[in-house]
Motif scaffolding. Structure first.
Motif, mmCIF file in Angstrom:
data_model
loop_
_atom_site.group_PDB
_atom_site.id
_atom_site.type_symbol
_atom_site.label_atom_id
_atom_site.label_comp_id
_atom_site.label_asym_id
_atom_site.label_seq_id
_atom_site.Cartn_x
_atom_site.Cartn_y
_atom_site.Cartn_z
ATOM 1 N N LYS A 169 0.850 -1.209 0.000
ATOM 2 C CA LYS A 169 0.000 0.000 0.000
ATOM 3 C C LYS A 169 0.875 1.246 0.000
ATOM 4 C CE LYS A 169 -4.193 -1.715 2.301
ATOM 5 N NZ LYS A 169 -5.011 -1.749 3.496
ATOM 6 N N PRO A 243 -4.081 9.432 19.243
ATOM 7 C CA PRO A 243 -5.045 9.154 18.193
ATOM 8 C C PRO A 243 -4.397 9.015 16.803
ATOM 9 C CG PRO A 243 -5.092 11.489 18.751
ATOM 10 C CD PRO A 243 -4.117 10.837 19.680
ATOM 11 N N PHE A 285 -8.480 -1.465 13.588
ATOM 12 C CA PHE A 285 -7.321 -1.971 14.321
ATOM 13 C C PHE A 285 -7.170 -3.485 14.235
ATOM 14 C CE2 PHE A 285 -8.099 2.131 16.513
ATOM 15 C CZ PHE A 285 -6.867 2.714 16.243
#
Ligand SMILES: CC(C)(COP(=O)(O)OP(=O)(O)OC[C@H]1O[C@@H](n2cnc3c(N)ncnc32)[C@H](O)[C@@H]1OP(=O)(O)O)[C@@H](O)C(=O)NCCC(=O)NCCS
Length: 304
Positions: A169, A243, A285
């Motif tokens: 990716k 975050p 996740f």
């Protein structure tokens, strides 16, 4: 028995009390400091410690957002960050006494409701660990009800390797003009402002914490030099990840996965054994092979 506010000298003793009474915790004096004296919203009138024979035996710490983040300042809501009482004192009514004292202080300062214990930015835990049934029951007896939940995931960083899928990716994204980099100190305000305008003041506060390190612990995704995503780690605690965020129009292209692995591998290289991620249950996740949900938290609330 005497009741005193939390001062510097009591911090290490409070950390020990927490670890003694709450068997699943491992808090350090740093954590107690971070959640009390170092919280800009800290109000000593809401941190009540019961002392018996020179030792703390019970603590209730309340909070309101009175200073930070400035956009969320309001006296309308209150939180309990910490409720802990030595079990042998529970029968004596000490818990009731401490809780009522802090609830009264919150109410007198305008709070209409109170939540336990997700005071984002300066919390010990994002809720009450479900395994503390006695504590949940105690709060239930005082009118608190469940309003939300959180999960804490633990990633075993030992053995973590870059995933081939994610490397692919990253290469595809690079060919399309995306780049990934650790945020340099001189982009501090730009990064914090970007996170603020895309994700609000709580995420931006947490990201600002990463700039206290010489090398900020935040990875950026860039497109043509402009920020399109970030992932932060080592924000308030060394083991914390998050975050993480990608701008809405850039999602589902793999940027989040690359950012996630960049941060986790940085943590691994920096010598951390585990990464802790607290959030609402999130499918994103589940791509990390060594992740497991380790703690379930309930958020309780009550009208005052
Ligand atoms: C979570 C977030 C960072 C993911 O970024 P992203 O760049 O879209 O992630 P990716 O493209 O790498 O997604 C990887 C995989 O995760 C899963 N996934 C990602 N977002 C998902 C979502 N909203 N719901 C379900 N699965 C999701 C998918 O399996 C996805 O693979 P696929 O697109 O091939 O199906 C992004 O959605 C975001 O910024 N959300 C708002 C902030 C947030 O919730 N952060 C997490 C808590 S801190």
């Amino acid at each position: 028995m005497e009741f005193v506010p939390l001062g510097d000298s009591l911090v290490p003793k409070v950390a020990k009390l927490v670890n003694r009474c709450l068997e699943f915790e491992a808090v350090t004096p740093w954590t107690v400091n971070r959640c009390t004296i170092l919280d800009p919203n800290y109000d000593p009138e809401m941190a009540v410690i019961a002392i018996d024979k020179g030792e703390p035996v019970g603590v209730v710490i309340g909070a309101q957002r009175t200073k930070a983040p400035p956009e969320l300042v309001s006296r309308e809501h209150g939180w309990l960050k910490l409720v802990v009482v030595e079990p042998r004192y529970m029968q004596s009514g000490l818990g009731d006494q401490l809780l009522l004292a802090v609830e009264r202080a919150l109410k007198s300062k305008g709070a209409k409701d109170v939540r336990v214990s997700d005071f984002v930015g300066w919390y010990f835990w994002p809720g009450i660990d479900l395994r503390y049934q006695d504590l949940i029951r105690f709060l239930g007896d005082h009118g608190y009800v469940k309003v939300n939940e959180n999960v804490e995931y633990e990633v075993d960083l030992l053995g973590l390797r870059p995933s081939s899928l994610v490397l692919e990716k990253e290469a595809t994204l690079a060919a399309k003009g995306y780049a990934f980099t650790v945020a340099p100190q001189d982009r501090r305000s730009e990064v914090i402002e970007w996170v603020h305008s895309n994700f609000g003041p709580l995420y931006s506060h947490e990201v600002s914490e990463t700039f206290r390190h010489d090398v900020p612990s935040v990875w950026l995704a860039l497109k043509g030099g402009e920020i399109v995503g970030f992932s932060a780690y080592r924000t308030s605690e060394l083991d914390w990840f998050g975050p993480i965020g990608v701008s809405e129009e850039e999602r589902r292209k793999g940027l989040g996965s690359v950012l996630l692995y960049k941060s986790l591998l940085s943590m691994r290289e920096e010598g951390r054994r585990i990464a802790l991620i607290s959030c609402n249950p999130h499918l994103f996740f589940s791509q990390i092979p060594s992740i497991r949900g380790v703690r379930d938290y309930w958020i309780l609330s009550k009208k005052l």
